[in-house]
Design a protein around this motif. Structure first.
Motif, mmCIF file in Angstrom:
data_model
loop_
_atom_site.group_PDB
_atom_site.id
_atom_site.type_symbol
_atom_site.label_atom_id
_atom_site.label_comp_id
_atom_site.label_asym_id
_atom_site.label_seq_id
_atom_site.Cartn_x
_atom_site.Cartn_y
_atom_site.Cartn_z
ATOM 1 N N ARG A 93 0.830 -1.210 0.000
ATOM 2 C CA ARG A 93 0.000 0.000 0.000
ATOM 3 C C ARG A 93 0.863 1.258 0.000
ATOM 4 N N HIS A 94 1.962 1.220 0.769
ATOM 5 C CA HIS A 94 2.864 2.366 0.819
ATOM 6 C C HIS A 94 3.492 2.602 -0.557
ATOM 7 N N TYR A 95 4.003 1.535 -1.148
ATOM 8 C CA TYR A 95 4.539 1.640 -2.511
ATOM 9 C C TYR A 95 3.509 2.266 -3.451
ATOM 10 N N SER A 96 2.316 1.693 -3.452
ATOM 11 C CA SER A 96 1.307 2.102 -4.433
ATOM 12 C C SER A 96 0.865 3.541 -4.230
ATOM 13 N N SER A 97 0.801 3.989 -2.975
ATOM 14 C CA SER A 97 0.430 5.385 -2.727
ATOM 15 C C SER A 97 1.513 6.331 -3.237
ATOM 16 N N LEU A 98 2.783 5.956 -3.053
ATOM 17 C CA LEU A 98 3.886 6.800 -3.506
ATOM 18 C C LEU A 98 4.053 6.773 -5.020
ATOM 19 N N LEU A 99 3.663 5.648 -5.641
ATOM 20 C CA LEU A 99 3.828 5.511 -7.092
ATOM 21 C C LEU A 99 2.574 5.911 -7.867
ATOM 22 N N ALA A 100 1.522 6.284 -7.177
ATOM 23 C CA ALA A 100 0.298 6.709 -7.868
ATOM 24 C C ALA A 100 0.619 7.912 -8.754
ATOM 25 N N GLY A 101 0.247 7.817 -10.006
ATOM 26 C CA GLY A 101 0.513 8.907 -10.937
ATOM 27 C C GLY A 101 1.939 8.958 -11.447
ATOM 28 N N SER A 102 2.728 7.917 -11.146
ATOM 29 C CA SER A 102 4.117 7.891 -11.618
ATOM 30 C C SER A 102 4.177 7.950 -13.143
ATOM 31 N N ARG A 103 5.151 8.701 -13.661
ATOM 32 C CA ARG A 103 5.370 8.740 -15.103
ATOM 33 C C ARG A 103 6.296 7.614 -15.553
#
Length: 368
Positions: A257-267
């Motif tokens: 979840r931490h990964y995914s929240s930080l990578l949300a909207g990643s280019r």
């Protein structure tokens, strides 16, 4: 350096329990099967919500015996996916059967039920969905198609200990489910190990005989069997680790979840999806990148280890060229094989380490 996996950290956290369990087996001299393996079978069956569990020496052996018990024989076909570890196909070939592949869903990387029915022929004797990376396949749709055709489903749950589909644990939906305890798995032995779970008494009895030279009782060989028994020491260690599995799983899910929240909207990368109605246990945290190899080199330069699971689909492996498949036959699997990179994830990671990995993924020096 942030390692991809840290088995030493896991051992350090439970060293006293593991050491005591191993010494107990050494003192009992029950080195093959024995009381510890029998107790682990009961406990793992309860964990999966099944009536039976039969411990074996590897996850590959579990697949082999489960398919045999399901009635697969020489010349038969088993429908599975090409985007998986090669053992899924190898176990089919051990029997003299033929793997027939169907492509995967582009979001979950598991068997696409919409493609399944067209692969079924009169020679199809089993369907083998793979619960890849710790997320279960779409089992309702797969089971409905299988029931309509009168074909058993054997779950390849080797990466999915504790995963769930609509509240049902992996391994308990098909006629049987197969798990691996290779050391790097969410529940890993200190060596090799595997297990088959089932609710079917006949499946249980057949698999128990097959794993131990086909014996109904000592020196009474009913079937042509195998030496696939679990070691007593591995059973004892797995009993210890099973007591910690839920805590470890929740730690993995927290890191994901931490990964995914930080990578949300990643280019730069596309994070994995935790599909609705499923409990993803994140054996692997797999991101997609159009320049996967460049990203991996960049992470290595930043001191972050990563993994490739799996860079060549089974249908394009040289060993399986005899199946007659070619590049382009399974485009979703082939695209995933080119683009997926596995980031570090293990229970003992810290939030700071997750943040450092993401910073390395997103750092401006990387050109995607």
């Amino acid at each position: 350096m942030i390692p991809f996996l840290d088995l030493k950290a896991q051992y350090a956290s439970i060293k006293g329990e593991v050491d005591a369990a191993v010494l107990s087996v050494l003192g009992s001299a029950q080195f093959v099967l024995g009381d510890e393996v029998a107790a682990f079978e009961r406990e793992f069956a309860a964990y999966c919500g099944t009536r039976h569990a039969i411990a074996v020496n590897t996850g590959t052996s579990a697949l082999h015996l489960a398919l045999l018990a399901a009635g697969v024989g020489p010349g038969d076909e088993v429908v599975t996916v090409p985007f998986t570890f090669v053992a899924s196909a190898a176990a089919i070939c051990y029997i003299g059967a033929r793997p027939v592949f169907v492509d995967i869903d582009p979001v979950t990387f598991t068997m696409d039920p919409a493609r399944l029915e067209s692969a079924i022929t009169p020679r199809t004797k089993a369907i083998l969905p793979v619960h890849l990376y710790g997320q279960m396949a779409e089992m309702d749709a797969i089971a409905e198609i299988a029931e309509r055709h009168g074909i058993p489903v054997v779950e390849d749950a080797c990466q999915a200990h504790g995963a769930e589909y609509l509240g049902q644990r992996a391994g308990g939906i098909g006629v049987s489910g197969c798990f691996s305890f290779y050391p790097g798995k969410n529940l890993g032995a200190c060596g090799e190990g595997g297990i088959v779970v089932t609710n079917d008494d006949a499946q249980m009895e057949t698999i128990r005989m097959l794993r131990d030279w086909g014996q109904e009782r000592r020196y009474h060989h009913v079937l042509k069997g195998y030496n696939y028994r679990m070691d007593g020491i591995q059973g004892a260690i797995l009993r210890v680790k099973l007591r910690h599995l839920e805590d470890w799983t929740e730690a993995r899910r927290k890191h994901a979840r931490h990964y995914s929240s930080l990578l949300a909207g990643s280019r730069r990368v596309q994070p994995p999806v935790d599909a609705a109605g499923r409990r993803h246990v994140y054996h692997i945290y797999a991101v997609r990148s159009p320049d996967r190899d460049g990203l991996q080199r960049s992470l290595q330069a930043e001191g972050v280890q990563s993994g490739l699971h799996y860079p060549i689909p089974v249908h394009l492996q040289k060993a399986y060229a005899d199946l007659g498949y070619r590049a382009g036959d399974f485009p979703v699997s082939e695209a995933a094989a080119r683009e997926i990179l596995s980031l570090p994830i293990y229970p003992e990671m810290t939030s700071r380490q997750v943040e450092c990995v993401v910073a390395a993924v997103e750092q401006e020096a990387y050109v995607g």
